[in-house]
Every structure is written in C-alpha cells, then in structure tokens.
Scaffold this motif. Structure first.
Motif, mmCIF file in Angstrom:
data_model
loop_
_atom_site.group_PDB
_atom_site.id
_atom_site.type_symbol
_atom_site.label_atom_id
_atom_site.label_comp_id
_atom_site.label_asym_id
_atom_site.label_seq_id
_atom_site.Cartn_x
_atom_site.Cartn_y
_atom_site.Cartn_z
ATOM 1 N N LEU A 183 -4.046 -4.334 13.305
ATOM 2 C CA LEU A 183 -2.784 -4.784 13.002
ATOM 3 C C LEU A 183 -2.803 -4.805 10.933
ATOM 4 C CD1 LEU A 183 -1.411 -7.478 15.604
ATOM 5 C CD2 LEU A 183 -0.776 -5.321 14.810
ATOM 6 N N LEU A 184 -3.023 -3.711 10.336
ATOM 7 C CA LEU A 184 -3.513 -4.023 8.945
ATOM 8 C C LEU A 184 -1.540 -3.430 8.803
ATOM 9 C CD1 LEU A 184 -6.289 -2.053 8.237
ATOM 10 C CD2 LEU A 184 -6.125 -4.552 7.921
ATOM 11 N N PHE A 185 -1.335 -4.462 7.701
ATOM 12 C CA PHE A 185 0.342 -3.657 6.923
ATOM 13 C C PHE A 185 -0.531 -2.908 6.308
ATOM 14 C CE2 PHE A 185 -0.655 -9.370 6.221
ATOM 15 C CZ PHE A 185 -0.005 -9.189 6.903
ATOM 16 N N HIS B 271 2.446 -1.219 4.404
ATOM 17 C CA HIS B 271 3.467 -0.819 3.529
ATOM 18 C C HIS B 271 2.668 -1.416 1.987
ATOM 19 C CE1 HIS B 271 3.999 -4.833 5.128
ATOM 20 N NE2 HIS B 271 4.066 -5.035 4.426
ATOM 21 N N LEU B 272 1.120 -2.170 2.164
ATOM 22 C CA LEU B 272 0.646 -3.013 1.117
ATOM 23 C C LEU B 272 -0.612 -2.074 0.908
ATOM 24 C CD1 LEU B 272 1.679 -6.640 1.810
ATOM 25 C CD2 LEU B 272 2.245 -5.252 0.470
ATOM 26 N N GLU C 219 -3.894 -5.521 -1.394
ATOM 27 C CA GLU C 219 -2.881 -6.543 -1.174
ATOM 28 C C GLU C 219 -3.378 -7.508 0.186
ATOM 29 O OE1 GLU C 219 -1.000 -8.293 -2.865
ATOM 30 O OE2 GLU C 219 -1.568 -7.775 -4.590
ATOM 31 N N PHE D 67 -3.384 -11.169 1.356
ATOM 32 C CA PHE D 67 -2.431 -11.634 1.941
ATOM 33 C C PHE D 67 -2.451 -13.809 1.538
ATOM 34 C CE2 PHE D 67 0.721 -12.783 4.642
ATOM 35 C CZ PHE D 67 1.847 -11.700 4.357
ATOM 36 N N GLY D 68 -4.329 -13.489 3.094
ATOM 37 C CA GLY D 68 -4.157 -14.494 3.065
ATOM 38 C C GLY D 68 -3.927 -15.785 2.179
ATOM 39 N N ARG E 207 -10.061 -9.143 6.094
ATOM 40 C CA ARG E 207 -8.836 -9.705 5.398
ATOM 41 C C ARG E 207 -8.634 -11.769 5.459
ATOM 42 N NH1 ARG E 207 -2.888 -7.785 7.705
ATOM 43 N NH2 ARG E 207 -4.265 -8.294 10.063
#
Lengths: 290, 353
Positions: free
Chosen positions: B89-91, B93-94, B98, B102-103, B150
């Motif tokens: 579940l990596l983002f 779009h970032l 990032e 994120f955290g 992450r």
C-alpha cells in the motif's frame, strides 16, 4: 474498413457461390438477409451525420471574415463576460458543495441513499425550464424561501446575476457530483488505512491521499460542470430573466441576436462550440477513447 | 509487560469466530502463523485499529489502545502502531522519500526534518538513490523495503507485518527475508508478523503463535513447534507425520486405528505421536531386524522434490515417507501391490495432548 468489404460482397452477389469456410455452407441455402454489419453501419453513419451536418452548417454559415469585428461588438462582449463570470461562479459553488456531497454519497452510510442521490442528479434529466420554474417557486419574491430571504437579508435572487449563477449551479452541479462520487468509489480506501496507521488525521488523509487519487475524476467533473453551466439556458431565462449585462448569458444572447443580428449570433455560437471542443479535448482520455 | 504488546480479543468476521490471546515483549518477534482464512490478518487489523474488536482489550507500551469494558477505542492514527501491509500500500503518487516521510509529516514534524529522517532510513536500506523515484518504478524487493522503512520512520511503538514476503517472487524472497530479519532485530519494540508460511515464521520469529480457524492451537519457540507440532496443519508444513492416540506402556493405540510402538514407557493418556518422514523406510519384502513398527500398506502418491521423494502410503495410519530416488528405484513401484513400511520406536516422538 477492410472487414466490411467481404460482407458487402456477400449480399450483392446473387449466386451462392462456393460455400465460404466461415459460414460452413449452411447459410447459403437460406434466403439472404442484409448482413447485420451492413445495417448497423448504415444506422451508425446516419447517427454521425445527425451530429456532423449541423456543425458543418454552423461553421459554413458563420461569416469568418467578420469574426474579428463581431467578436468585439458590445452585445457579444457583454454576454461573454457575464457568461464567464456566472459559469465560473457556478463552478466554484458546485465544487465547494458538490465534492462534499459526492463524499457523503460514496463514503457515508446514508439512509435512503438512492432516493437522496436521485434528488441530487434529477437536474441532469429534468427539463431545465422546469428547474427554472421550481427555483422561482422556491426563491422567487413570493416563493417559499425567497420572500423571507429578501425581508431578512435584503438579498433578491430572481432576475439578478446571483439568480443566473444559482440556475447554472442547479443544472450543472450534478455532473460534478456523479463524476467525483465514481472517483471516490474507485479510490483505494486501504491507502487511507495505511495513512492512518502512519498517524495521519482525517484531513491530512483527504488532502494528501484521497484528493490526489480522485484528481482525474475531479478534473473531469469540473470540466463537465463548467461546460454545462456555460450552456445553461432554460432555467436561467425562467428564473433570472433576460437582462443584458445582468442575466443575459451567451446562450440567451444567441437566442435574442438571431432576431436582430444573426451574424453576431453565429459568432457567439461558434465561440461556444470552440469552448465545448476544448473541454472535450481536455477530457479526451475519458470520452474520446473507448 | 510495560513496553510490550498485550492482546486478548474476540472478534467475529463472517462465519469466523476469532479468539486470540497473546503477549509480545519489547524487542521480541512473534509470528502468528496459520492457514489462509484463520483470522490472522483480522487480528492484525484489530491491533492496528482498522477493525473494531467484539470484546477484549489491547495494550501497548503501558497504554490501553482498546478496552471494550470501558468503551475505550483509540483511532488508528492515535495508536503508534506501524504496519507493513501485504501488498505494501505505498502511495504511488508520492516520491519514495515522501512515502517514508509521510508518518513524520503527519505527526507535525517540519517538512525538512521529516525528509532528512526519511533519507536516513532510505540510506540504511540502500535506497538512497531512489529517494526521488515513484514507488511503482521499484522492484518488489525494493517496494518491500520502502514499506518497512515507511512504517519504521514514523517511530512506532510496535510493528505489525502482514505476510511481508508473500508479494515477492521466490528468488528474492530469501534475500529479503534475511534483510528483514536484521532490520527487525534492530527494532526496540514488539514485532508481530502474520504469515501462512511456517518457514517464514521459523526464520523471522522468536516465538510462534499458531492460529487455526480463529483459535490459538499452539504457542512456542520455533524449535518446539517444529519438533512438537500440536496440529495437523503445522505438522504437515514442518514436514512431520502427526498422529493422535492413547498411550499406555510403550505403545500408542491410534485414534484412527492401528498402533505404534514408542520409546517412552512412562507416557499415558492422550498423546501426539510425531514421526519424521525420513525415519520411515519402505521395503518391497518384509524387513527383518530391529524396527519395532512394521506393517504393510498401499502407496497412494509419489511426489519428487529434487533428489528426495515423498511417498504417501495409505492404511491405518496413513504416513508420508521420504526416501532417496535410488531407494525408490529399488522398490520397483511398477510391480504394483503393497509395500512394507518400517520405522524404529526410537525415531518416534511422543508428547501429551
């Protein structure tokens, strides 16, 4: 279209000829019906012509050489300016209210969800003039809310620019709501779960995870919404009237100019056509490819 | 249990009743293993705060995350629980940086500091040069490392991993498993790994919690679980024949019929009997000599795995024997009919149920 040629040859030739492998020899003993492909192609071409011929007519009859002169004529400029203002205002209101409504439908467990959604998208299928009448009965000077609203705040909606914005919003916002709702339903909510385990608040998640995911839908919804607001006629003329400079938007001006200055009407129409084509190109990924 | 994770919950998901109690000490790695659909991921989501529990409580590092008797339930973002999801579940779009930052950014760390922390973590797992890349450009193993750092970069009080190697192909799996083991060893808090691969669990975890059909069937360190499996599922996966029966005076009367001679004469009552497939020999003719357990059985299945051959024999009890390819040739299976199987009483492990 290489695959229509053999089919066409099939119906024009009277003698059965040697059985073709594809038909296995069985069909040749029955009376020949026109090939389904040929019938469907003819109907499809007819449909295309219905769209294409009026466009050709508009472009052909517009005095292209007079465009520079007509496009700066006061009537055209005034209507264009008003249209830009009202349609952008309608787009802004639709975005601010429509995105939360889409979220509400997509993410909350709403009672009577289908009924509420039907109410919200009704303007997409409702004759706009009926929408205008309904707005008048609700927000007109003698309307349900219009009277009290004017007495308390002094704000009058019918036959004002604000009324034109309201009419455009009424008919255009549903396009944004349904598009964004679809986008929200497609967005992977597990990414939002992942973000929450990283300590992100709901607002942070919507801003940094959800919004980027629905950006294409939001863009498409805004483009559709704006195009619809720009073209709005029936609800506007009913609810806001037809006052040059105040409520006479481009479509209304076109209708009126047809009587007085037809060539100016053609130019305005061509301008609206150009804008529509631009919106379509903007959305090409969505509507121009299968 | 001040810095550890304490879980004692019951949940209901569809037809599954999940009832799990487990403790993970700080610095300890516990693997929850079990077949698919046993409720492992449900348990993990409950600890992360993504699913509510029906009853029970969850404590972490001296803090109560959820307690149904008081109605307390912290939201996922308040729990300080890092999760490495099965499909990461990596983002996408970032950028990778990032993603890892994120955290920290979500909890108010200034952007610049958060990015610096992210870069440190990325350097630690050898991904510094990919910081500006989108995660969807990375290989499976690299994505796995991004998912891990992450979670770690958010400085969680505990770490949960859901099938951390499942999305990888076989070739990269062993490398990533070794790296993962090292990184997890560096983590100070409790670690809970969910997996349906006992091998993965044995390789990663200090302790195993076997969950089957919503219930904990066994808890123990890797060696104990492998040597003394308490369920069919785990026995099959560690490659042991597991039988159940009633012991008395050096023999076990098996529940499914038949009997086995065992070394312990002081075992009584209901027991597990574990026989390693490599201890089981197959013969064309009746063997003579020391083996105490000898009987005739029909061959049901032959499975060749490189130079070893696993032969399933029917009867009471049915067993799996592991023999060499040469031994299999000697058996002359084409001749058909039954074979003799034998194993020594000394090769049988007996332990109470």
């Amino acid at each position: 279209m290489p695959d229509t040629a053999p089919a066409a040859a099939g119906i024009t030739s009277a003698d059965p000829g040697p059985p073709r492998p594809a038909q296995g020899g069985v069909a040749s003993s029955r009376p020949r019906l026109p090939s389904a492909h040929v019938v469907l192609t003819c109907l499809a071409v007819l449909a295309l012509a219905l769209f294409l011929v009026p466009l050709v007519g508009l472009v052909a009859r517009t005095p292209l050489t007079r465009i520079p002169e007509l496009i700066v004529s006061p009537a055209v400029v005034q209507a264009t300016r008003l249209s830009v203002v009202t349609s952008l205002a309608a787009l802004a209101i639709s975005t601010v209210l429509g995105v939360p409504l889409a979220w509400f439908f997509a993410r909350r467990d709403v009672p009577f969800a289908n009924l509420l959604r039907a109410i919200a998208v009704l303007p997409m299928v409702l004759p706009p003039v009926v929408g205008g009448v309904a707005l008048l009965l609700a927000f007109g000077r003698r309307g349900l809310l219009g009277g009290p609203l004017e007495q308390v705040t002094g704000v009058r909606l019918p036959f004002t620019t604000a009324g034109a914005v309201m009419a455009a919003t009424f008919v255009a916002m549903p396009f944004l709501v349904v598009t964004v709702e679809a986008g929200l339903r497609q967005a992977d909510q597990r990414l939002e779960d992942a973000a929450s385990t990283l300590g992100a608040s709901r607002w942070t998640i919507y801003r940094r995870i959800t919004l980027p995911q629905i950006a294409p839908s939001l863009g498409a919804g805004m483009a559709l919404c704006w195009a619809r607001a720009l073209g709005e006629f029936g609800a506007t003329i009913t609810f806001a009237g037809n006052f040059p400079g105040r409520t006479q938007t481009m479509p209304l001006a076109v209708y009126l100019l047809l009587e007085s200055d037809a060539q100016a009407a053609y130019v305005l129409s061509l301008l609206l056509l150009a804008i529509s084509v631009a919106v379509l190109v903007l959305l090409r990924g969505r509507y121009l490819s299968p | 249990m001040t810095d550890g994770l304490g879980v004692d919950v019951t949940m209901r998901r569809g037809t599954l009743d999940l009832r799990v109690e487990l403790d993970v000490a700080a610095g300890e790695i516990v693997a929850v293993v079990g077949p698919n659909g046993a409720g492992k991921s449900t348990l993990l989501q409950a600890v992360a705060g993504l699913l509510p529990v029906a009853a029970g409580r969850i404590d972490l590092a001296g803090r109560t995350l959820e307690d149904t008797t008081t109605g307390l339930r912290l939201a996922a973002e308040e729990r300080d629980v890092g999760v490495v999801f099965q499909d990461y579940l990596l983002f996408d779009h970032l950028s990778v940086r990032e993603n890892v930052a994120f955290g920290q950014r979500s909890t108010g760390t200034p952007r610049r500091t958060a990015r610096a922390i992210a870069d440190t973590w990325l350097a630690r797992v050898g991904l510094a040069e990919h910081a500006a890349t989108r995660p969807d450009r990375l290989s499976g193993g690299q994505r796995q490392r991004v998912a891990l750092v992450r979670a770690l970069a958010a400085d969680p009080a505990c770490l949960l991993l859901d099938e951390p190697l499942a999305a990888l192909d076989v070739d990269t799996r062993s490398t990533v498993r070794r790296e993962l083991r090292d990184h997890l060893a560096d983590f100070a808090g409790p670690v809970l790994v969910v997996t349906h691969e006992p091998l993965e669990a044995l390789a990663l975890a200090d302790r195993l919690v076997v969950v089957e059909d919503g219930q904990v069937t066994q808890v123990g360190d890797a060696a104990t679980v492998a040597r003394h499996p308490r369920s069919d599922w785990i026995a099959r996966l560690v490659g042991v024949n597991l039988l159940t029966g009633t012991a008395s005076g050096g023999a076990v009367a098996l529940d499914g019929g038949g009997a086995v001679r065992v070394p312990d004469t002081d075992q009584h009552g209901e027991v597990f009997v574990a026989v390693h497939p490599r201890s089981v020999s197959l013969h064309r003719d009746e063997p003579t000599g020391s083996p105490r357990n000898v009987w005739k059985a029909a061959i049901e299945d032959v499975e060749v795995d490189q130079d070893r051959v696993r032969v399933a024999v029917g009867g009471a009890p049915s067993l799996v024997a592991e023999v060499t390819a040469a031994a299999l040739a000697d058996l002359d299976l084409a001749a058909g009919g039954d074979v003799w199987i034998s194993f020594k009483a000394a090769d049988v492990t007996v332990y109470p149920r």
